[in-house]
Design an enzyme around this catalytic site. Structure first.
Site, PDB file in Angstrom:
ATOM      1  N   ARG A  76       5.415 -14.509  -0.274  1.00  0.00           N
ATOM      2  CA  ARG A  76       5.075 -15.612  -1.471  1.00  0.00           C
ATOM      3  C   ARG A  76       6.309 -16.752  -1.327  1.00  0.00           C
ATOM      4  O   ARG A  76       6.125 -17.888  -1.461  1.00  0.00           O
ATOM      5  CB  ARG A  76       5.083 -14.909  -2.754  1.00  0.00           C
TER       6      ARG A  76
ATOM      7  N   GLY B 206      -9.577   3.709  -2.686  1.00  0.00           N
ATOM      8  CA  GLY B 206      -9.786   2.451  -3.567  1.00  0.00           C
ATOM      9  C   GLY B 206     -10.545   1.411  -2.723  1.00  0.00           C
ATOM     10  O   GLY B 206      -9.866   1.078  -1.755  1.00  0.00           O
ATOM     11  N   ALA B 207     -11.571   1.264  -2.883  1.00  0.00           N
ATOM     12  CA  ALA B 207     -12.293   0.316  -2.245  1.00  0.00           C
ATOM     13  C   ALA B 207     -12.751  -0.877  -3.092  1.00  0.00           C
ATOM     14  O   ALA B 207     -13.773  -1.380  -2.836  1.00  0.00           O
ATOM     15  CB  ALA B 207     -13.629   1.014  -1.704  1.00  0.00           C
TER      16      ALA B 207
ATOM     17  N   ARG C 193       2.773  -5.172 -15.110  1.00  0.00           N
ATOM     18  CA  ARG C 193       2.549  -4.151 -14.200  1.00  0.00           C
ATOM     19  C   ARG C 193       2.608  -2.542 -14.869  1.00  0.00           C
ATOM     20  O   ARG C 193       1.851  -1.831 -14.528  1.00  0.00           O
ATOM     21  CB  ARG C 193       3.317  -4.236 -12.815  1.00  0.00           C
TER      22      ARG C 193
ATOM     23  N   HIS D 142       9.248  -4.214  -7.802  1.00  0.00           N
ATOM     24  CA  HIS D 142       8.226  -5.289  -7.501  1.00  0.00           C
ATOM     25  C   HIS D 142       7.882  -5.531  -9.036  1.00  0.00           C
ATOM     26  O   HIS D 142       7.181  -4.717  -9.575  1.00  0.00           O
ATOM     27  CB  HIS D 142       6.907  -4.488  -6.982  1.00  0.00           C
TER      28      HIS D 142
ATOM     29  N   ASP E  13     -13.964   5.859  -2.635  1.00  0.00           N
ATOM     30  CA  ASP E  13     -13.599   5.585  -3.985  1.00  0.00           C
ATOM     31  C   ASP E  13     -14.373   6.370  -4.794  1.00  0.00           C
ATOM     32  O   ASP E  13     -15.331   7.054  -4.349  1.00  0.00           O
ATOM     33  CB  ASP E  13     -14.222   3.921  -4.147  1.00  0.00           C
TER      34      ASP E  13
ATOM     35  N   ARG F 172      -4.023  -5.288 -12.962  1.00  0.00           N
ATOM     36  CA  ARG F 172      -3.659  -6.091 -14.447  1.00  0.00           C
ATOM     37  C   ARG F 172      -4.772  -7.238 -14.751  1.00  0.00           C
ATOM     38  O   ARG F 172      -5.518  -7.640 -13.839  1.00  0.00           O
ATOM     39  CB  ARG F 172      -2.231  -6.794 -14.047  1.00  0.00           C
TER      40      ARG F 172
ATOM     41  N   VAL G 173       0.190   1.089  -2.648  1.00  0.00           N
ATOM     42  CA  VAL G 173      -0.170  -0.149  -3.341  1.00  0.00           C
ATOM     43  C   VAL G 173      -0.369  -0.271  -4.708  1.00  0.00           C
ATOM     44  O   VAL G 173       0.066  -1.314  -5.396  1.00  0.00           O
ATOM     45  CB  VAL G 173      -1.315  -0.831  -2.263  1.00  0.00           C
ATOM     46  N   THR G 174      -0.772   0.811  -5.248  1.00  0.00           N
ATOM     47  CA  THR G 174      -1.150   0.778  -6.664  1.00  0.00           C
ATOM     48  C   THR G 174       0.133   0.420  -7.436  1.00  0.00           C
ATOM     49  O   THR G 174       1.171   1.036  -7.130  1.00  0.00           O
ATOM     50  CB  THR G 174      -1.708   2.277  -6.845  1.00  0.00           C
TER      51      THR G 174
HETATM   52  P1  A3D Z   1      -9.848  -3.113  -8.088  1.00  0.00           P
HETATM   53  O1  A3D Z   1     -10.513  -3.906  -7.231  1.00  0.00           O
HETATM   54  O2  A3D Z   1     -10.091  -2.655  -9.459  1.00  0.00           O
HETATM   55  O3  A3D Z   1      -9.702  -1.688  -7.134  1.00  0.00           O
HETATM   56  C1  A3D Z   1      -9.310  -0.344  -7.399  1.00  0.00           C
HETATM   57  C2  A3D Z   1     -10.508   0.571  -7.056  1.00  0.00           C
HETATM   58  O4  A3D Z   1      -9.606   1.898  -7.166  1.00  0.00           O
HETATM   59  C3  A3D Z   1     -11.676   0.418  -7.739  1.00  0.00           C
HETATM   60  O5  A3D Z   1     -12.917   0.244  -6.886  1.00  0.00           O
HETATM   61  C4  A3D Z   1     -11.737   1.802  -8.570  1.00  0.00           C
HETATM   62  O6  A3D Z   1     -13.035   2.473  -8.429  1.00  0.00           O
HETATM   63  C5  A3D Z   1     -11.049   2.928  -7.452  1.00  0.00           C
HETATM   64  N1  A3D Z   1     -10.458   3.999  -8.171  1.00  0.00           N
HETATM   65  C6  A3D Z   1     -10.056   4.287  -9.431  1.00  0.00           C
HETATM   66  N2  A3D Z   1      -9.728   5.466  -9.597  1.00  0.00           N
HETATM   67  C7  A3D Z   1      -9.845   6.091  -8.529  1.00  0.00           C
HETATM   68  C8  A3D Z   1      -9.848   7.303  -7.771  1.00  0.00           C
HETATM   69  N3  A3D Z   1      -9.251   8.374  -8.741  1.00  0.00           N
HETATM   70  N4  A3D Z   1     -10.059   7.685  -6.675  1.00  0.00           N
HETATM   71  C9  A3D Z   1     -10.502   6.707  -5.640  1.00  0.00           C
HETATM   72  N5  A3D Z   1     -10.681   5.542  -6.171  1.00  0.00           N
HETATM   73  C10 A3D Z   1     -10.346   5.125  -7.482  1.00  0.00           C
HETATM   74  O7  A3D Z   1      -8.097  -3.293  -7.872  1.00  0.00           O
HETATM   75  P2  A3D Z   1      -7.333  -4.140  -6.804  1.00  0.00           P
HETATM   76  O8  A3D Z   1      -8.007  -3.543  -5.529  1.00  0.00           O
HETATM   77  O9  A3D Z   1      -7.318  -5.493  -7.093  1.00  0.00           O
HETATM   78  O10 A3D Z   1      -5.937  -3.436  -6.969  1.00  0.00           O
HETATM   79  C11 A3D Z   1      -5.644  -1.831  -6.745  1.00  0.00           C
HETATM   80  C12 A3D Z   1      -4.180  -1.523  -7.334  1.00  0.00           C
HETATM   81  O11 A3D Z   1      -3.391  -2.107  -6.331  1.00  0.00           O
HETATM   82  C13 A3D Z   1      -3.830  -2.096  -8.638  1.00  0.00           C
HETATM   83  O12 A3D Z   1      -3.022  -0.944  -9.419  1.00  0.00           O
HETATM   84  C14 A3D Z   1      -3.203  -3.187  -8.396  1.00  0.00           C
HETATM   85  O13 A3D Z   1      -2.321  -3.489  -9.626  1.00  0.00           O
HETATM   86  C15 A3D Z   1      -2.241  -3.010  -7.061  1.00  0.00           C
HETATM   87  N6  A3D Z   1      -1.912  -4.261  -6.595  1.00  0.00           N
HETATM   88  C16 A3D Z   1      -0.711  -3.775  -6.102  1.00  0.00           C
HETATM   89  C17 A3D Z   1       0.091  -5.188  -5.243  1.00  0.00           C
HETATM   90  C18 A3D Z   1       1.358  -4.954  -5.006  1.00  0.00           C
HETATM   91  O14 A3D Z   1       1.925  -5.909  -4.556  1.00  0.00           O
HETATM   92  C19 A3D Z   1       2.191  -3.893  -4.974  1.00  0.00           C
HETATM   93  C20 A3D Z   1      -0.677  -6.175  -5.113  1.00  0.00           C
HETATM   94  C21 A3D Z   1      -1.963  -6.417  -5.482  1.00  0.00           C
HETATM   95  C22 A3D Z   1      -2.588  -5.057  -6.211  1.00  0.00           C
END
Ligand code: A3D
Length: 310
Positions: free
Chosen positions: A151, A9-10, A88, A175, A33, A82, A118-119
């Site tokens: 936080r 996930g980039a 979530r 969480h 990604d 989200r 992290v997801t």
């Molecule tokens: P975002 O910037 O959308 O990045 C997610 C990336 O995942 C995108 O670039 C997608 O293309 C890529 N992706 C989707 N499917 C695949 C796959 N099959 N293989 C490889 N890459 C893929 O989101 P984000 O970076 O802001 O957040 C990512 C995740 O982390 C989300 O589920 C958030 O809810 C979660 N998150 C969790 C926390 C916690 O504290 C637990 C905090 C912040 C974000």
């Protein structure tokens, strides 16, 4: 040879995790990604930044897993984030499917890796990763408690005008809205927080911590927080790879600790063995009840995941 860390996930979190790791100048990073060209572009940009910033980390971008083999740690951030008004938990089915596929690829090439999830919904994704990888619980951890505690510490720090470095706080539980900040174990310069702040102010800070993610989602309008989440994930990577023995709240499968058999955020000693031990704090009756409620909420999500994946 530098330890290899794969970041899947980039996007916002993954890209920033890769940046923070590269800037440590002691890891090689593989950024994966599904979006064509995007991880490759970010990898190049990060390496070029190193010429200015002063690191020579090798950062590789990819749309497949060939380069990930032999990773010490895989940080999994792939999935959807989200949007305002979303919980979530609403991310469950899409992200469970994504995480399942990603973990299968990682495990096939890095059977000795530690997984830092992290997801969201976080605890349920730890459940998916445990099931799919068949790794022992000490190698499958979720990042949430460090962020929630950070936080809380920062809100206290702003309220008191004291450096966050002086503030220790532990947030337990899943969480989500049921997270459990442990007030009796929250200290400022070693003195209990209850001696520093009146009850009503403390309650307001706890509430703001519980809503901390949503506050940022509502402000950003697209996407969710990523600077503090990426810093928290990197703290876990560092503690494992560098054997720091830090005691940090992480999501992990309890096997009797705290009277639970669920995946939930608890204080974990992190070192070269991953989750080397779970540290048990004495809890008041209220704290124990709140932790049980939180664990029950996570269990319901894990059951829902099992039904989806059956
Ligand atoms: P975002 O910037 O959308 O990045 C997610 C990336 O995942 C995108 O670039 C997608 O293309 C890529 N992706 C989707 N499917 C695949 C796959 N099959 N293989 C490889 N890459 C893929 O989101 P984000 O970076 O802001 O957040 C990512 C995740 O982390 C989300 O589920 C958030 O809810 C979660 N998150 C969790 C926390 C916690 O504290 C637990 C905090 C912040 C974000």
């Amino acid at each position: 040879m530098r330890p290899k860390i794969t970041v899947v996930g980039a996007g916002n979190v993954g890209g920033t995790v890769a940046q923070r790791l590269a800037e440590r100048n002691c890891y090689d990073v593989v950024l994966v990604d599904v979006v064509e060209g995007m991880p490759q572009g970010k990898a190049l940009d990060l390496m070029q930044a190193g010429a200015v910033y002063g690191h020579d980390a090798l950062v590789t971008g990819a749309n497949n897993y060939e380069e990930t083999g032999g990773s010490a740690v895989a940080v999994i951030t792939s999935g959807i984030a989200r949007k305002p008004g979303m919980s979530r938990d609403e991310l469950l089915s899409t992200n469970a499917r994504i995480v399942k596929g990603v973990v299968e690829h990682i495990v096939a090439r890095s059977p000795q890796a530690y997984l830092v999830m992290v997801t969201n919904p976080l605890d349920a994704m730890v459940h998916v990763a445990l099931k799919v990888s068949r790794f022992p619980r000490h190698r499958v951890l979720g990042m949430a408690g460090i962020l929630d505690s950070a936080r809380f510490r920062r809100f206290i720090s702003l309220e008191l005008g004291v450096s966050p470095a002086e503030i220790h706080a532990i947030v337990l539980g899943g969480h989500g809205d049921t997270m459990v900040p442990l007030l009796r174990h929250t200290t400022v310069a070693g003195r209990s927080i209850t001696e520093w702040l009146p009850k009503d102010r403390l309650e307001a800070l706890v509430k703001r911590t519980q809503d901390g993610g949503a506050e940022i989602v509502n402000l950003l309008k697209t996407g969710s927080a990523y600077y503090a989440p990426s810093a928290s994930a990197v703290e876990m990577v560092e503690a494992i790879v560098k054997d720091h023995k830090r005691i940090l709240p992480c999501s992990v499968k309890c096997e009797g600790e705290y009277g639970l058999r669920d995946i939930v955020g608890v204080p974990v000693q992190l070192g070269k063995g991953g989750a080397e031990r779970i540290v048990e704090f004495d809890l008041s009756a209220d704290e124990r009840a709140a932790l049980n409620t939180s664990a029950r909420a996570v269990r319901e999500l894990c059951d829902a995941v099992d039904r989806l994946m059956a």
